[in-house]
Scaffold this motif. Structure first.
Motif, PDB file in Angstrom:
ATOM      1  N   ARG A 126      32.938  27.915  49.035  1.00  0.00           N
ATOM      2  CA  ARG A 126      34.394  27.953  48.848  1.00  0.00           C
ATOM      3  C   ARG A 126      34.745  28.737  47.585  1.00  0.00           C
ATOM      4  NH1 ARG A 126      38.327  24.825  51.156  1.00  0.00           N
ATOM      5  NH2 ARG A 126      36.837  24.973  52.892  1.00  0.00           N
ATOM      6  N   VAL A 127      33.956  28.598  46.535  1.00  0.00           N
ATOM      7  CA  VAL A 127      34.177  29.380  45.314  1.00  0.00           C
ATOM      8  C   VAL A 127      34.056  30.871  45.618  1.00  0.00           C
ATOM      9  CG1 VAL A 127      33.232  29.955  43.036  1.00  0.00           C
ATOM     10  CG2 VAL A 127      33.490  27.557  43.719  1.00  0.00           C
ATOM     11  N   VAL A 128      33.068  31.241  46.396  1.00  0.00           N
ATOM     12  CA  VAL A 128      32.897  32.644  46.789  1.00  0.00           C
ATOM     13  C   VAL A 128      34.132  33.131  47.552  1.00  0.00           C
ATOM     14  CG1 VAL A 128      31.555  34.211  48.264  1.00  0.00           C
ATOM     15  CG2 VAL A 128      30.376  32.538  46.811  1.00  0.00           C
ATOM     16  N   GLU A 129      34.645  32.301  48.433  1.00  0.00           N
ATOM     17  CA  GLU A 129      35.838  32.667  49.201  1.00  0.00           C
ATOM     18  C   GLU A 129      37.061  32.784  48.297  1.00  0.00           C
ATOM     19  OE1 GLU A 129      34.416  30.516  53.377  1.00  0.00           O
ATOM     20  OE2 GLU A 129      35.737  29.457  51.974  1.00  0.00           O
ATOM     21  N   TYR A 130      37.189  31.895  47.326  1.00  0.00           N
ATOM     22  CA  TYR A 130      38.299  31.999  46.375  1.00  0.00           C
ATOM     23  C   TYR A 130      38.229  33.326  45.612  1.00  0.00           C
ATOM     24  CZ  TYR A 130      39.263  26.925  46.860  1.00  0.00           C
ATOM     25  OH  TYR A 130      39.582  25.670  47.324  1.00  0.00           O
ATOM     26  N   ASN A 131      37.039  33.687  45.185  1.00  0.00           N
ATOM     27  CA  ASN A 131      36.902  34.935  44.433  1.00  0.00           C
ATOM     28  C   ASN A 131      37.248  36.154  45.285  1.00  0.00           C
ATOM     29  OD1 ASN A 131      36.254  33.981  41.872  1.00  0.00           O
ATOM     30  ND2 ASN A 131      34.082  33.792  42.351  1.00  0.00           N
ATOM     31  N   LYS A 132      36.952  36.087  46.555  1.00  0.00           N
ATOM     32  CA  LYS A 132      37.335  37.185  47.445  1.00  0.00           C
ATOM     33  C   LYS A 132      38.851  37.286  47.542  1.00  0.00           C
ATOM     34  CE  LYS A 132      36.427  39.293  51.934  1.00  0.00           C
ATOM     35  NZ  LYS A 132      37.825  39.714  52.144  1.00  0.00           N
ATOM     36  N   VAL A 133      39.525  36.144  47.597  1.00  0.00           N
ATOM     37  CA  VAL A 133      40.987  36.140  47.613  1.00  0.00           C
ATOM     38  C   VAL A 133      41.539  36.780  46.338  1.00  0.00           C
ATOM     39  CG1 VAL A 133      43.033  34.663  47.457  1.00  0.00           C
ATOM     40  CG2 VAL A 133      41.251  34.176  49.160  1.00  0.00           C
ATOM     41  N   LEU A 134      41.016  36.369  45.193  1.00  0.00           N
ATOM     42  CA  LEU A 134      41.482  36.925  43.924  1.00  0.00           C
ATOM     43  C   LEU A 134      41.291  38.444  43.893  1.00  0.00           C
ATOM     44  CD1 LEU A 134      40.022  34.237  41.465  1.00  0.00           C
ATOM     45  CD2 LEU A 134      42.397  34.454  42.244  1.00  0.00           C
ATOM     46  N   LYS A 135      40.144  38.877  44.345  1.00  0.00           N
ATOM     47  CA  LYS A 135      39.855  40.314  44.375  1.00  0.00           C
ATOM     48  C   LYS A 135      40.806  41.055  45.304  1.00  0.00           C
ATOM     49  CE  LYS A 135      36.249  43.608  45.732  1.00  0.00           C
ATOM     50  NZ  LYS A 135      34.868  43.741  46.269  1.00  0.00           N
ATOM     51  N   ASP A 136      40.986  40.548  46.523  1.00  0.00           N
ATOM     52  CA  ASP A 136      41.792  41.247  47.527  1.00  0.00           C
ATOM     53  C   ASP A 136      43.270  41.294  47.153  1.00  0.00           C
ATOM     54  OD1 ASP A 136      39.457  41.560  48.940  1.00  0.00           O
ATOM     55  OD2 ASP A 136      39.904  40.027  50.445  1.00  0.00           O
ATOM     56  N   VAL A 137      43.802  40.179  46.700  1.00  0.00           N
ATOM     57  CA  VAL A 137      45.224  40.138  46.343  1.00  0.00           C
ATOM     58  C   VAL A 137      45.483  41.000  45.110  1.00  0.00           C
ATOM     59  CG1 VAL A 137      47.123  38.666  45.579  1.00  0.00           C
ATOM     60  CG2 VAL A 137      45.579  37.881  47.400  1.00  0.00           C
ATOM     61  N   CYS A 138      44.607  40.916  44.137  1.00  0.00           N
ATOM     62  CA  CYS A 138      44.761  41.723  42.927  1.00  0.00           C
ATOM     63  C   CYS A 138      44.711  43.207  43.248  1.00  0.00           C
ATOM     64  CB  CYS A 138      43.672  41.345  41.925  1.00  0.00           C
ATOM     65  SG  CYS A 138      43.869  42.081  40.281  1.00  0.00           S
ATOM     66  N   ALA A 139      43.864  43.596  44.193  1.00  0.00           N
ATOM     67  CA  ALA A 139      43.697  45.009  44.540  1.00  0.00           C
ATOM     68  C   ALA A 139      44.977  45.625  45.108  1.00  0.00           C
ATOM     69  CB  ALA A 139      42.557  45.171  45.539  1.00  0.00           C
ATOM     70  N   LYS A 140      45.874  44.804  45.595  1.00  0.00           N
ATOM     71  CA  LYS A 140      47.137  45.302  46.154  1.00  0.00           C
ATOM     72  C   LYS A 140      48.190  45.555  45.083  1.00  0.00           C
ATOM     73  CE  LYS A 140      46.341  42.833  50.494  1.00  0.00           C
ATOM     74  NZ  LYS A 140      46.826  41.747  51.393  1.00  0.00           N
ATOM     75  N   ASP A 141      47.902  45.164  43.863  1.00  0.00           N
ATOM     76  CA  ASP A 141      48.838  45.317  42.745  1.00  0.00           C
ATOM     77  C   ASP A 141      48.257  46.342  41.774  1.00  0.00           C
ATOM     78  OD1 ASP A 141      50.109  44.945  40.147  1.00  0.00           O
ATOM     79  OD2 ASP A 141      50.923  43.067  40.930  1.00  0.00           O
ATOM     80  N   ARG A 142      48.960  47.438  41.566  1.00  0.00           N
ATOM     81  CA  ARG A 142      48.410  48.538  40.767  1.00  0.00           C
ATOM     82  C   ARG A 142      48.215  48.170  39.296  1.00  0.00           C
ATOM     83  NH1 ARG A 142      51.572  53.873  41.218  1.00  0.00           N
ATOM     84  NH2 ARG A 142      53.306  52.511  40.636  1.00  0.00           N
ATOM     85  N   ARG A 143      48.866  47.103  38.857  1.00  0.00           N
ATOM     86  CA  ARG A 143      48.724  46.692  37.456  1.00  0.00           C
ATOM     87  C   ARG A 143      47.961  45.369  37.328  1.00  0.00           C
ATOM     88  NH1 ARG A 143      53.573  49.664  37.232  1.00  0.00           N
ATOM     89  NH2 ARG A 143      53.585  51.179  35.507  1.00  0.00           N
ATOM     90  N   CYS A 144      47.082  45.132  38.264  1.00  0.00           N
ATOM     91  CA  CYS A 144      46.251  43.938  38.244  1.00  0.00           C
ATOM     92  C   CYS A 144      44.790  44.357  38.219  1.00  0.00           C
ATOM     93  CB  CYS A 144      46.537  43.089  39.490  1.00  0.00           C
ATOM     94  SG  CYS A 144      45.632  41.513  39.554  1.00  0.00           S
ATOM     95  N   ARG A 145      44.002  43.697  37.348  1.00  0.00           N
ATOM     96  CA  ARG A 145      42.562  43.950  37.276  1.00  0.00           C
ATOM     97  C   ARG A 145      41.792  42.654  37.484  1.00  0.00           C
ATOM     98  NH1 ARG A 145      40.730  48.243  32.505  1.00  0.00           N
ATOM     99  NH2 ARG A 145      41.656  50.096  33.496  1.00  0.00           N
ATOM    100  N   PHE A 146      40.968  42.647  38.496  1.00  0.00           N
ATOM    101  CA  PHE A 146      40.026  41.549  38.720  1.00  0.00           C
ATOM    102  C   PHE A 146      38.759  41.863  37.926  1.00  0.00           C
ATOM    103  CE2 PHE A 146      36.694  39.686  41.634  1.00  0.00           C
ATOM    104  CZ  PHE A 146      36.959  38.373  41.321  1.00  0.00           C
ATOM    105  N   ASP A 147      38.073  40.833  37.460  1.00  0.00           N
ATOM    106  CA  ASP A 147      36.899  41.089  36.609  1.00  0.00           C
ATOM    107  C   ASP A 147      35.662  41.546  37.379  1.00  0.00           C
ATOM    108  OD1 ASP A 147      35.756  38.838  37.771  1.00  0.00           O
ATOM    109  OD2 ASP A 147      35.607  37.681  35.923  1.00  0.00           O
ATOM    110  N   GLY A 148      35.808  41.710  38.697  1.00  0.00           N
ATOM    111  CA  GLY A 148      34.683  42.176  39.483  1.00  0.00           C
ATOM    112  C   GLY A 148      33.586  41.151  39.670  1.00  0.00           C
ATOM    113  N   GLY A 149      33.907  39.889  39.421  1.00  0.00           N
ATOM    114  CA  GLY A 149      32.915  38.832  39.537  1.00  0.00           C
ATOM    115  C   GLY A 149      32.095  38.619  38.281  1.00  0.00           C
ATOM    116  N   ALA A 150      32.550  39.196  37.154  1.00  0.00           N
ATOM    117  CA  ALA A 150      31.767  39.124  35.915  1.00  0.00           C
ATOM    118  C   ALA A 150      31.582  37.690  35.426  1.00  0.00           C
ATOM    119  CB  ALA A 150      32.424  39.977  34.832  1.00  0.00           C
ATOM    120  N   VAL A 151      32.632  36.874  35.489  1.00  0.00           N
ATOM    121  CA  VAL A 151      32.503  35.490  35.033  1.00  0.00           C
ATOM    122  C   VAL A 151      31.635  34.694  36.005  1.00  0.00           C
ATOM    123  CG1 VAL A 151      33.767  33.333  34.640  1.00  0.00           C
ATOM    124  CG2 VAL A 151      34.633  35.485  33.691  1.00  0.00           C
TER     125      VAL A 151
END
Length: 293
Positions: free
Chosen positions: A229-254
């Motif tokens: 479920r954590v992996v799935e949450y991170n995919k959501v964060l990545k995908d939603v952030c990618a749709k916003d030009r002023r949003c940066r996801f950490d790429g899974g660094a944490v």
């Protein structure tokens, strides 16, 4: 002869006009194309690597929970906005000590889940920050049972609503989004400490940490379900952030960071210690100040 001369002059004029037109299209000095190139070069980059103010939203990690005293918030040790010199928070690294004290704000709440993020974001909007940091999701996975975890669709809807809340008021504010930590690794590291396991019994992340020494197939499946479920949450964060030009996801660094016992609170062996908070600040600073790709 005179008529022929007129025709030659007219032809030369047409040729000259064509040459000048081609030169203009090629962007010679002073041409419209050259001016357009200069204008594009003068535009500031979409991502500003040195924002002047920072607001933080999220959960207990951003509140510095258990970083200073047992079962207590310690916002001065927060990776995002804290003042502790041992941490050197993202705000301090970006703004300096004085700047961070005057132009950073922490609206994270211990125990918060994604459903709480829109409300926190509304509070942050009132400060009109140039950067908002987001770290949330751990409590959505850390429930009393694995079946009680926040559904992925609800998690997505909450994050999308939080970004809409921000964008409706501040279309140019930047967003740094941290991945959800690897809870399985935190269990693996913390279970080596007898005291830590006793604290876990108070109810810290029971879906992952309950019965820490139970290695039966049922307990293993429970932990793997939480981790997925954590992996799935991170995919959501990545995908939603990618749709916003002023949003940066950490790429899974944490999520990928290998927290050891030195980076875990010795009060609960789960939340980050000051050293762990400093590592989170380092990751965030590296991601925020990286040039645009």
């Amino acid at each position: 002869m005179r008529k022929r001369s007129h025709r030659v002059q007219a032809a030369l004029a047409v040729v000259a006009a064509m040459v000048l037109g081609v030169a203009g299209c090629q962007g010679g000095d002073g041409s419209p194309a050259a001016e357009g190139t200069k204008a594009r070069a003068a535009r500031p980059p979409l991502w500003d690597t040195s924002p002047d103010s920072v607001a933080a939203v999220g959960d207990s990690i951003t509140r510095g929970f258990d970083a200073c005293t047992v079962l207590s918030d310690c916002p001065e040790a927060s990776w995002a906005t804290g003042s502790d010199t041992a941490v050197r928070s993202l705000a301090v690294r970006l703004l300096g000590v004085t700047g961070a004290a005057e132009h950073s704000w922490n609206y994270a709440v211990t125990g918060a889940r994604m459903a709480d993020l829109p409300g926190q974001m509304a509070q942050a909007v009132a400060r009109r920050p140039e950067l908002v940091t987001v770290m949330v999701g751990g409590n959505d996975a850390c429930r009393t049972t694995a079946s009680a975890m926040t559904p992925v669709a609800d998690f997505r809807a909450g994050f999308e609503e939080a970004l809409r809340t921000l964008r409706s008021a501040l279309p140019k504010t930047q967003v740094y989004v941290s991945s959800v930590p690897n809870l399985m690794r935190l269990w693996s590291e913390g279970r080596t400490n007898v005291l830590g396991k006793q604290v876990w019994k108070l109810g810290i992340c029971p879906s992952m940490l309950a019965d820490a020494d139970d290695l039966t197939s049922a307990a293993t499946l429970r932990r793997e379900t939480v981790q997925q479920r954590v992996v799935e949450y991170n995919k959501v964060l990545k995908d939603v952030c990618a749709k916003d030009r002023r949003c940066r996801f950490d790429g899974g660094a944490v999520y990928d960071f290998r927290f050891g016992t030195d980076q875990l609170s010795h009060w609960d062996w789960f939340h980050p210690s000051k050293d762990g908070q400093a590592r989170l600040a380092e990751i965030a600073y590296r991601k925020v100040t990286a040039g645009s790709s």
